[in-house]
Design a protein around this motif. Structure first.
Motif, PDB file in Angstrom:
ATOM      1  N   HIS A   1      68.408  52.200  54.408  1.00 17.16           N
ATOM      2  CA  HIS A   1      67.449  53.115  53.802  1.00 17.16           C
ATOM      3  C   HIS A   1      66.065  52.481  53.712  1.00 17.16           C
ATOM      4  O   HIS A   1      65.049  53.121  54.023  1.00 17.16           O
TER       5      HIS A   1
ATOM      6  N   ARG B   1      62.759  53.903  55.548  1.00 17.34           N
ATOM      7  CA  ARG B   1      61.730  54.439  54.656  1.00 17.34           C
ATOM      8  C   ARG B   1      60.494  53.538  54.602  1.00 17.34           C
ATOM      9  O   ARG B   1      59.365  54.045  54.558  1.00 17.34           O
TER      10      ARG B   1
ATOM     11  N   TYR C   1      72.698  58.293  51.967  1.00 19.69           N
ATOM     12  CA  TYR C   1      72.723  58.780  53.345  1.00 19.69           C
ATOM     13  C   TYR C   1      72.136  60.183  53.467  1.00 19.69           C
ATOM     14  O   TYR C   1      71.503  60.511  54.480  1.00 19.69           O
TER      15      TYR C   1
ATOM     16  N   LEU D   1      68.521  59.628  53.469  1.00 18.63           N
ATOM     17  CA  LEU D   1      68.114  58.965  54.716  1.00 18.63           C
ATOM     18  C   LEU D   1      68.012  59.969  55.860  1.00 18.63           C
ATOM     19  O   LEU D   1      67.017  59.989  56.612  1.00 18.63           O
TER      20      LEU D   1
ATOM     21  N   LYS E   1      62.474  53.234  63.934  1.00 14.92           N
ATOM     22  CA  LYS E   1      63.296  54.155  63.147  1.00 14.92           C
ATOM     23  C   LYS E   1      64.319  54.852  64.030  1.00 14.92           C
ATOM     24  O   LYS E   1      65.430  55.133  63.608  1.00 14.92           O
TER      25      LYS E   1
ATOM     26  N   ALA F   1      72.665  53.993  61.199  1.00 11.00           N
ATOM     27  CA  ALA F   1      72.971  54.736  59.976  1.00 11.00           C
ATOM     28  C   ALA F   1      74.176  55.654  60.187  1.00 11.00           C
ATOM     29  O   ALA F   1      75.024  55.793  59.296  1.00 11.00           O
TER      30      ALA F   1
END
Length: 353
Positions: A101, A105, A235, A238, A255, A262
């Motif tokens: 995360h 972010r 999640y 995210l 990303k 992820a």
């Protein structure tokens, strides 16, 4: 008996597979420095916990299924160890999710927040919390009173049966001394209550040492469902963040690379829930419906399923992360004898042709 033998064989094979695959993961990270990212190191810590499951927790589970007569605290430690490794896996999945995360972010300030010392400290904190949660029954939250009471009742029954047998034998051999033999059986050689001093001995099983309230309200509701709920929230945020970037502007390469990771971690979370929730549901049914019928085959299947999670983690990570999977295959071909021979034979045959 056949059911139990099959359970022991499956548990033994599963333990060997868990130890082999997780050792392979640890060896791959030790031998290849290019894989030593923060996420991969956390996955290696997860592999170490799964290694403990294969090397210790599964053999302990087999011992518990035998229901041997053991000292209470020995039995309690055998039952507590799997709780420690399970809790560490949950907390480590939470730590991996927080890392992913932050990486998506806050990509610019990620290196400032996530440092090696902080990561090691967080892993150590996860171990400490896992030990406190898993070993809390050894501090008093257990069923020692009932464990000793069952042993006392069983010992009294055995002693009473032995005494009656001795009285019958004496009465048969000495028909005119039967009254005195009944009053003083110990003087005639009957076994006295001398073995009642082993009051800490009892029939060892997973449910004989744990209070059902501890397994359901503390372990399942507080220490399992709450972290899993936090994981699902992380999640969800995210993927909401990633979807917003897709709609607003093209996603950055960093990303975009973290998105498959992820998804892999979310898949690990789903497998964890699939493997562990059935066993906790059985404990909930036993607490909330004590008159409901229990099935030994269903219990053992749930235990096998919970241990299968330790084998699924490295396999899923290797299949979903291509560079890690290639490294695992190279380590396997280089250091595992059967795989290296399988690689050499086709080359030797082609050379002779």
């Amino acid at each position: 008996m056949d059911l139990y033998l099959g359970f022991v064989i499956l548990e033994g094979l599963l333990a060997l597979a868990v130890v082999a695959t997780n050792l392979l993961v640890c060896a791959a990270l030790c031998l290849h420095r290019e894989l030593r990212s923060v996420t991969n190191c956390l996955v290696a810590c997860l592999a170490l916990a799964d290694l403990g499951v294969g090397a210790l927790a599964i053999p302990f589970s087999i011992v518990l299924s035998l229901e041997l007569t053991l000292c209470f605290y020995t039995c309690l430690f055998l039952a507590c160890f799997p709780l420690v490794t399970t809790q560490f896996s949950i907390l480590l999945l939470l730590l991996i999710a927080l890392n992913a995360h932050l990486k998506i972010r806050l990509p610019s300030s990620y290196a400032m927040y996530v440092r090696r010392g902080r990561v090691l400290g967080a892993v150590g904190l996860c171990w400490l919390l896992s030990l406190l949660i898993g070993l809390s029954p050894m501090m008093g939250w257990n069923r020692q009173g009932r464990y000793m009471e069952q042993n006392w009742n069983r010992t009294l029954a055995v002693s009473y049966a032995a005494e009656r047998a001795a009285v019958v034998l004496i009465a048969r051999d000495q028909p005119y001394g039967g009254f005195l033999s009944k009053v003083y059986p110990g003087t005639r050689g009957a076994p006295p209550y001398s073995h009642l001093h082993d009051e800490h001995l009892g029939r060892c099983s997973f449910t004989s040492v744990f209070a059902p309230e501890y397994l359901v309200y503390f372990v399942f509701f507080a220490c399992t469902l709450l972290p899993l709920g936090a994981l699902l929230g992380i999640y969800a945020d995210l993927f909401r963040l990633v979807r917003g970037h897709f709609l607003a502007q093209p996603l950055r390469a960093a990303k975009r690379g973290e998105l498959p990771m992820a998804r892999t971690l979310l898949l690990l979370l789903g497998i964890f829930c699939f493997c562990w929730i059935p066993l906790h549901v059985i404990y909930c049914v036993r607490l909330l419906c004590p008159r409901c019928r229990s099935y030994a085959a269903l219990d053992r299947l749930a235990v096998l399923l919970s241990h299968l999670n330790s084998l699924a983690n490295p396999l899923v990570y290797a299949m979903r992360k291509k560079d890690f999977g290639r490294t695992l295959r190279s380590v396997c071909l280089r250091y595992v004898p059967c795989c290296s021979r399988a690689k050499v034979h086709p080359q030797g045959q082609s050379g002779r042709r």
